[in-house]
Design a protein around this motif. Sequence first.
Motif, PDB file in Angstrom:
ATOM      1  N   MET A  41       0.852  -1.199   0.000  1.00 39.98           N
ATOM      2  CA  MET A  41       0.000   0.000   0.000  1.00 39.98           C
ATOM      3  C   MET A  41       0.881   1.240   0.000  1.00 39.98           C
ATOM      4  SD  MET A  41      -2.948   1.119   2.727  1.00 39.98           S
ATOM      5  CE  MET A  41      -3.896  -0.361   2.402  1.00 39.98           C
ATOM      6  N   THR A  42       0.554   2.198  -0.842  1.00 45.90           N
ATOM      7  CA  THR A  42       1.311   3.438  -0.905  1.00 45.90           C
ATOM      8  C   THR A  42       0.406   4.605  -0.517  1.00 45.90           C
ATOM      9  OG1 THR A  42       0.780   3.759  -3.244  1.00 45.90           O
ATOM     10  CG2 THR A  42       2.819   2.570  -2.727  1.00 45.90           C
ATOM     11  N   ALA A  43       1.013   5.755  -0.375  1.00 47.47           N
ATOM     12  CA  ALA A  43       0.265   6.971  -0.051  1.00 47.47           C
ATOM     13  C   ALA A  43       0.901   8.131  -0.796  1.00 47.47           C
ATOM     14  CB  ALA A  43       0.271   7.233   1.450  1.00 47.47           C
ATOM     15  N   LEU A  50      -3.251   5.321  -1.479  1.00 55.32           N
ATOM     16  CA  LEU A  50      -3.415   5.065  -2.909  1.00 55.32           C
ATOM     17  C   LEU A  50      -3.507   3.556  -3.111  1.00 55.32           C
ATOM     18  CD1 LEU A  50      -0.741   7.561  -4.330  1.00 55.32           C
ATOM     19  CD2 LEU A  50      -3.212   7.915  -4.191  1.00 55.32           C
ATOM     20  N   THR A  51      -4.722   3.045  -3.120  1.00 58.10           N
ATOM     21  CA  THR A  51      -4.950   1.611  -3.255  1.00 58.10           C
ATOM     22  C   THR A  51      -4.532   1.126  -4.641  1.00 58.10           C
ATOM     23  OG1 THR A  51      -6.800   1.791  -1.714  1.00 58.10           O
ATOM     24  CG2 THR A  51      -6.708  -0.196  -3.082  1.00 58.10           C
ATOM     25  N   ASP A  52      -3.958  -0.070  -4.681  1.00 60.42           N
ATOM     26  CA  ASP A  52      -3.562  -0.701  -5.949  1.00 60.42           C
ATOM     27  C   ASP A  52      -2.691   0.211  -6.806  1.00 60.42           C
ATOM     28  OD1 ASP A  52      -4.947  -3.028  -5.305  1.00 60.42           O
ATOM     29  OD2 ASP A  52      -6.796  -2.354  -6.276  1.00 60.42           O
ATOM     30  N   THR A  53      -1.868   0.985  -6.130  1.00 62.51           N
ATOM     31  CA  THR A  53      -0.986   1.933  -6.807  1.00 62.51           C
ATOM     32  C   THR A  53       0.401   1.789  -6.213  1.00 62.51           C
ATOM     33  OG1 THR A  53      -2.862   3.465  -7.021  1.00 62.51           O
ATOM     34  CG2 THR A  53      -0.662   4.363  -7.454  1.00 62.51           C
ATOM     35  N   GLY A  54       1.290   1.115  -6.954  1.00 58.64           N
ATOM     36  CA  GLY A  54       2.632   0.877  -6.460  1.00 58.64           C
ATOM     37  C   GLY A  54       3.503   2.121  -6.468  1.00 58.64           C
TER      38      GLY A  54
END
Length: 479
Positions: A1-3, A10-14
């Motif tokens: 999980m990123t932010a 930011l779900t499903d966002t590497g």
Amino acid sequence: MTADRHGHVLTDTGPEARDHYERALDDLLFFRPAVEERVRAVLAAAPRSPMGHALAVHLGVLATEERAVEAARATFTAFRAEPASDRLTARERRHLAAAEAGLDGDFRTAARILGEIGIAHPRDELALFAGHHFDFLTGDAPRLRDRIGGALDAWDEDDPHYGPLLGMYAFGLEENGHYEHAEQTGLAALERQPHDVWGIHGVVHTYEMRGRFTDGIRFLDARTDAWAGHTLLTGHNWWHYALFSLERGETGRVLDIYDSALHDVAADGGALELVNAAALLWRLHLAGDDQSTRWAALADAWEQRGDGPHYAFNDAHAVMAYVGAGRLDRAELLVRDRERWLAGTPAGPVPANRAMTADVGLPVCRALIAYGRKDYAGATDLLLPVRYRLHEFGGSHAQRDAVQRTLVEAALAAGRHDLARTLLSERSRLRPVCPYNWSAKARLEERLGAPERAAAARQRAAAQAAGAGLEDHRNENRR
């Protein structure tokens, strides 16, 4: 999980897609064309990124381009065909709902949802930017101002994007008549980020509304490197430069700008480019300046687009082009097409453009056609009921003034002297420094058999065009 850098998940966002997303937001705030490529990079790196898809949709919808919307719809529909991750945050779900509303043409619902996001997450840059521009498209001036003003206290003034937020706030202030505050806010934005073209645009609007045409030209000349390069707003800022030149009576300069920066006959012009071009030529048309060759090329460009009923504000400018080119049959065809569309729209929730078209767009289009047919009384009667509602189909005060001037000219040509006197009294009290207002007053006084008053008005118009009007007005106020 990123932010993102403000801590929004930011779900499903590497990491790679997140970096592209952050750069895309930066490009968006500064109106760089690279934003389109950057959004594609986000989705290539993270095909299931909800914020990447929301950004792609907002970018397509806010362009007011029917083709851009359909392209965004195709990608978004494929994304939504698969079940959404149960890990999506409430913020992300709201963004997707706002994106769906935008694709459906329900701009006001999109703006409302983005406003809810902005209250809960005042540092969500996409919610603030997209919401601000939906407010502009729907003519919601108070929210255009307060959406940004309500978020500013949550921001660190050292944040690199605090400047662009001030630029947005400056435009909102200007559209609500706070011209001095708007100018100072816009200048503060430019101290932080000199290449903030929306901030430059906001300050330019304050000069337009106060009749500071020479100051506006100097302001733009001093910042040419910041705004006149390849940005998504370059043509529109050149349009403002042309308006300043037009008020100064520099028609040659106006046409040079038109040919070099507003309408490239060899290019597939976007909607904003063609709107800018039509709005400028229409002002010349109202002044009796025949630009038949340019009108013909512009009308060709509108015809080649073949736009459907997508945004009423654009429709009105297409009709200007058709009328200016003498293609009244083509203008009538557009009106009949929109009438059929309205008749076939089912009951229930409808796109914002339906109300825009029915309540404002079609009356304006019909009035423009009547003006082209020299039915000045008809044009006057069509515009009078909507003149206080023009904001409902979007645009700025400066853009909508082309329609307001059409009403003045129609009233004069129709011999409706009492109405023309009232309209010009309104205009000159609200905008005392405006050469057009005083030249129109001179023509009215001549028709009323008052040569001395006509000469005085003409002299005032000439002085203002030469740049003396603002200082004279200030001196009058001091006395």
